[in-house]
Scaffold this motif. Structure first.
Motif, short mmCIF file in Angstrom:
data_model
loop_
_atom_site.label_atom_id
_atom_site.label_comp_id
_atom_site.label_asym_id
_atom_site.label_seq_id
_atom_site.Cartn_x
_atom_site.Cartn_y
_atom_site.Cartn_z
N SER A 257 0.78 -1.15 0.08
CA SER A 257 0.02 -0.21 0.14
C SER A 257 0.94 1.27 -0.17
N GLY A 258 1.89 1.18 0.69
CA GLY A 258 2.83 2.28 0.77
C GLY A 258 3.59 2.52 -0.44
N LEU A 259 4.03 1.61 -1.08
CA LEU A 259 4.77 1.51 -2.54
C LEU A 259 3.70 2.01 -3.51
N SER A 260 2.62 1.73 -3.76
CA SER A 260 1.48 2.02 -4.34
C SER A 260 1.36 3.74 -4.06
N TRP A 261 1.34 3.98 -3.04
CA TRP A 261 1.01 5.48 -2.72
C TRP A 261 2.28 6.38 -3.27
N MET A 262 3.51 5.71 -3.06
CA MET A 262 4.69 6.29 -3.50
C MET A 262 4.80 6.42 -5.09
N GLY A 263 4.14 5.31 -5.76
CA GLY A 263 3.96 5.40 -7.32
C GLY A 263 3.08 6.65 -7.68
N LYS A 264 2.04 6.66 -7.02
CA LYS A 264 0.74 7.58 -7.39
C LYS A 264 1.46 9.17 -7.26
N LYS A 265 2.23 9.30 -6.05
CA LYS A 265 2.85 10.59 -5.83
C LYS A 265 3.71 10.99 -7.02
N GLY A 266 4.84 9.78 -7.22
CA GLY A 266 5.68 9.96 -7.95
C GLY A 266 5.15 10.40 -9.47
#
Length: 311
Positions: A257-266
């Motif tokens: 979930s954290g990695l996916s969030w980072m991807g969206k913000k990236g």
């Protein structure tokens, strides 16, 4: 003069850094980030080094977002949604190709808008852009077209659905197929009803996975003309790996979930960088025809999918 230029670049570095942190806030959407970047470009504030990382930011973001894709959920609805999404994706890409040639649209803009319309808006454009290497104005223009049509869809689709008295299931499928970005699909589905939201979200996941075969196909078509070699989009393969890892090791759900969030913000940050590096003169060269092209493709998928689902 050189000292002044160095100071200016340092100041720009601070401004860019602050704005990239600003892009991490939840109220900054991809569209807002893009227009903030365009605003910097319009006033002549372009950082010469930071924008070189745009391509990496796009690719890394797509890979990280793969951790947020639910393969189990996709498989569970694949029996009903796969055929519809396959027909829509293939038909949009075919119609888009011939329409672009008919209207004499720039090849890369046509490919980007077609991919964004066929699959999932900004994410698809970002993935394809990392393969065909378009100019910044071509990416920005394609994204602007998609974002504007997304905003219209968020308002128009629920109204049309109620006018024709569509069931929540039919509306959810229609929204997932005919609206570009996931956020707008979710928004339209939520507006229409809870069942529409669930159907729209799951069918959209299937549609989003078409990034994989489409990117690979474009990579084989867009070969290196000088050497005749295929440019393999490795980031798409890593994207697949991230989906599989999340599926095989469900215990890491919090991490995924954290990695996916980072991807969206990236992705938001990448769109900011794209906007900050465009040329207004080049963007004007894209012309009204390209915008009309995007509208015609959107009308095509909206009308044809509506007819297919309501037959």
């Amino acid at each position: 003069m050189k000292h002044r230029l160095a100071v200016n670049q340092k100041q720009l570095g601070f401004i860019y850094g602050a704005l990239m942190v600003f892009c991490m806030f939840p109220f900054i959407s991809p569209a807002i980030a893009l227009f903030i970047g365009i605003g910097l470009s319009l006033v002549g504030l372009k950082h010469k080094k930071i924008t070189n990382y745009t391509s990496f930011a796009l690719k890394a973001s797509i890979v990280l977002m793969g951790f947020g894709m639910s393969l189990t959920q996709v498989v569970s609805v694949s029996k009903t949604g796969f055929i519809d999404t396959a027909i829509s994706v293939i038909s949009v890409m075919i119609v888009g190709y011939f329409l672009a040639r008919l209207m004499r649209i720039e090849g890369k803009i046509g490919t980007l808008i077609s991919a964004g319309t066929a699959i999932c808006g900004g994410s698809a454009i970002a993935a394809v852009a990392s393969i065909v290497n378009p100019k910044n104005y071509q990416i920005s223009f394609s994204l602007i077209v998609i974002f504007i049509l997304n905003a219209l869809a968020l308002v128009l689709f629920p109204l049309i659905g109620h006018y024709f008295n569509l069931s929540q299931e039919i509306f959810g499928q229609w929204a997932a197929i005919a609206i570009h970005d996931t956020s707008s699909v979710v928004g339209a589905g939520a507006t229409y009803g809870p069942e529409a939201l669930q159907v729209a979200t799951t069918v959209k996941l299937i549609r989003a996975l078409w990034i994989i075969p489409l990117s690979l196909l474009i990579a084989f078509v867009q070969t290196d003309k000088s050497q005749g070699k295929v440019k393999i989009p490795w980031f798409i393969l890593f994207f697949v790996v991230s989906i599989i890892i999340a599926y095989l090791f469900p215990a890491g759900e919090t991490l995924y979930s954290g990695l996916s969030w980072m991807g969206k913000k990236g992705m938001v940050i990448a769109l900011f960088l794209i906007g900050s590096n465009i040329s207004v003169k080049e963007a004007q060269e894209a012309g009204l025809k390209s915008f009309i092209y995007g509208i015609l493709l959107w009308i095509f998928i909206g009308v044809s999918s509506f007819q297919l689902l309501t037959m």
